[in-house]
Design an enzyme around this catalytic site. Structure first.
Site, PDB file in Angstrom:
ATOM      1  N   CYS A 290      43.983 -43.792 -26.146  1.00  0.00           N
ATOM      2  CA  CYS A 290      42.901 -43.633 -25.381  1.00  0.00           C
ATOM      3  C   CYS A 290      41.884 -42.905 -25.888  1.00  0.00           C
ATOM      4  O   CYS A 290      40.614 -42.613 -25.729  1.00  0.00           O
ATOM      5  CB  CYS A 290      43.009 -43.003 -24.012  1.00  0.00           C
ATOM      6  SG  CYS A 290      43.989 -41.373 -23.996  1.00  0.00           S
TER       7      CYS A 290
ATOM      8  N   ASP B 276      49.174 -41.475 -26.071  1.00  0.00           N
ATOM      9  CA  ASP B 276      48.247 -40.562 -25.581  1.00  0.00           C
ATOM     10  C   ASP B 276      48.667 -39.205 -26.142  1.00  0.00           C
ATOM     11  O   ASP B 276      49.877 -38.983 -26.610  1.00  0.00           O
ATOM     12  CB  ASP B 276      48.020 -40.662 -24.172  1.00  0.00           C
ATOM     13  CG  ASP B 276      46.910 -39.877 -23.661  1.00  0.00           C
ATOM     14  OD1 ASP B 276      46.099 -39.193 -24.490  1.00  0.00           O
ATOM     15  OD2 ASP B 276      47.207 -39.300 -22.319  1.00  0.00           O
TER      16      ASP B 276
ATOM     17  N   ARG C  66      35.433 -35.931 -13.054  1.00  0.00           N
ATOM     18  CA  ARG C  66      36.712 -35.614 -13.837  1.00  0.00           C
ATOM     19  C   ARG C  66      37.102 -34.310 -13.413  1.00  0.00           C
ATOM     20  O   ARG C  66      36.325 -33.092 -13.568  1.00  0.00           O
ATOM     21  CB  ARG C  66      36.002 -35.708 -15.325  1.00  0.00           C
ATOM     22  CG  ARG C  66      37.339 -35.101 -16.300  1.00  0.00           C
ATOM     23  CD  ARG C  66      36.974 -35.351 -17.545  1.00  0.00           C
ATOM     24  NE  ARG C  66      37.202 -36.616 -17.945  1.00  0.00           N
ATOM     25  CZ  ARG C  66      37.574 -37.198 -19.323  1.00  0.00           C
ATOM     26  NH1 ARG C  66      37.530 -36.519 -20.153  1.00  0.00           N
ATOM     27  NH2 ARG C  66      37.736 -38.438 -19.422  1.00  0.00           N
TER      28      ARG C  66
HETATM   29  N1   CP Z   1      39.468 -41.525 -23.235  1.00  0.00           N
HETATM   30  C1   CP Z   1      38.708 -40.431 -22.725  1.00  0.00           C
HETATM   31  O1   CP Z   1      38.647 -40.593 -21.492  1.00  0.00           O
HETATM   32  O2   CP Z   1      37.935 -39.997 -23.781  1.00  0.00           O
HETATM   33  P1   CP Z   1      37.162 -38.580 -23.179  1.00  0.00           P
HETATM   34  O3   CP Z   1      37.868 -37.453 -22.820  1.00  0.00           O
HETATM   35  O4   CP Z   1      36.316 -38.359 -24.441  1.00  0.00           O
HETATM   36  O5   CP Z   1      36.056 -39.085 -21.958  1.00  0.00           O
HETATM   37  N1  NVA Z   2      45.922 -37.406 -21.081  1.00  0.00           N
HETATM   38  C1  NVA Z   2      44.942 -37.057 -21.580  1.00  0.00           C
HETATM   39  C2  NVA Z   2      43.748 -38.078 -21.541  1.00  0.00           C
HETATM   40  C3  NVA Z   2      42.589 -37.765 -22.101  1.00  0.00           C
HETATM   41  C4  NVA Z   2      41.560 -38.920 -22.166  1.00  0.00           C
HETATM   42  C5  NVA Z   2      43.884 -35.842 -20.887  1.00  0.00           C
HETATM   43  O1  NVA Z   2      44.356 -35.922 -19.414  1.00  0.00           O
HETATM   44  O2  NVA Z   2      43.625 -34.853 -21.437  1.00  0.00           O
END
Ligand code: CP
Ligand code: NVA
Length: 308
Positions: free
Chosen positions: A265, A225, A104
């Site tokens: 999400c 979102d 991530r």
């Molecule tokens: N939706 C999602 O990716 O949630 P987290 O940021 O908690 O992993």
């Molecule tokens: N668009 C959001 C999604 C979180 C799961 C972000 O990138 O923070």
């Protein structure tokens, strides 16, 4: 060892048929129809998360456990990559210890650099460009609720961000019409929109709007979102002003089909991108969607690690 050819950096890494198979496997896993013998030696998934996470981190950990494997937390802040060791060297070394990496991060090009140098699958656990693991759960949920995907219409209301990009690309592959409504200046990347249109091959349409009401009309699913994604915290106040007409509330939901479902999400900001009433309402499938992260990622890991 040559770089691994089975990464999951974005939706487009795989074909429509691969996605259909993945969703079928995820459904079968969820129904308890697939058993996985414990792999020997056990498989290990490294988690390199430069941003916070609840769902992605925990669902990956539990999914690996259900596959007879385990995860290893490798936060960049406490590994040498946080002190300047190159991504390429990190990827080469970690490839010799673990079986896959879920990363991530911010820049998609960092994921590509890991993929270039590693000999194990690299999984995009969210970048600024895409959130393909989320898309697995999103379309699994849609399929579960309507018993089909082809020809459904999804309206996405809010920021043209990573989540919107993966929905556009995956919707195009799976035959789901995508209607995306954003304020001016917050639309999805035009290259992604263009690519989604190409990928749709006439199966479905991709349409952009500024009016959320227009986008919601006739939709079977309405998705939203956060207005400020991770890394955009400093712009949050400005964004709150710019997105003020884009709250998914009861009035907006009433524009969608009568049996429309609501997706998000998570994490959610009640009173901003979604009203509490809609998030907790009868149409909400948000927590089913969150659960499906687990089944979807178990299917993804089983596929990429060669356990099926
Ligand atoms: N939706 C999602 O990716 O949630 P987290 O940021 O908690 O992993
Ligand atoms: N668009 C959001 C999604 C979180 C799961 C972000 O990138 O923070």
């Amino acid at each position: 060892m040559p770089p691994c050819g089975c990464h999951f950096l974005g939706v487009e890494d795989y074909s429509r048929q691969w996605w259909l198979n993945l969703l079928q496997l995820a459904g079968a896993i969820k129904r308890g129809e697939v058993q996985f013998p414990n792999p020997s030696p056990i498989k290990v998934l490294g988690l390199l998360f430069s941003k916070p996470s609840t769902r992605t981190r925990v669902s990956f950990a539990v999914a690996m456990g259900r596959l007879g494997g385990q995860t290893l937390d490798l936060p960049p802040s406490s590994t040498q990559v946080g002190r300047g060791e190159s991504i390429a060297d990190t990827a080469r070394v970690l490839s010799r210890y673990v079986d896959a990496l879920a990363i991530r991060t911010f820049a998609q090009k960092d994921l590509e650099a890991y993929a270039q140098a590693s000999t194990i699958p690299i999984i995009n656990a969210l970048s600024d460009a895409e959130h393909p693991c989320q898309a697995i759960a999103d379309f699994l949920t849609l399929q579960e609720c309507f018993s089909r995907l082809d020809g459904l219409t999804m309206a996405y209301i809010g920021d043209g961000n990573n989540v919107a990009h993966s929905l556009l690309l995956c919707g195009a592959l799976l035959g789901v019409h995508l209607r995306v409504a954003t304020p001016k200046g917050y639309g999805p990347d035009p290259a992604v929109v263009q690519r989604a249109k190409q990928l749709s091959q006439g199966r479905c349409t991709v349409a952009l709007f500024h009016d959320p009401v227009e986008a919601c009309r006739g939709a079977q699913a309405v998705y939203t979102d956060v207005w400020s994604s991770m890394g955009q915290e400093e712009a949050a106040q400005q964004r709150r002003r710019d997105f003020s007409g884009y709250c998914l509330n009861g009035k907006l939901l009433a524009e969608a089909e009568r049996d429309a479902i609501v997706l998000h999400c998570l994490p959610a900001h009640r009173g901003e991108e979604i009203s509490a009433e809609v998030l907790e309402g009868a149409a909400s499938r948000v927590f089913l969607q969150a659960e499906n992260r687990l089944h979807g990622q178990q299917a993804l890991l089983a596929t990429l690690l060669g356990l099926v």
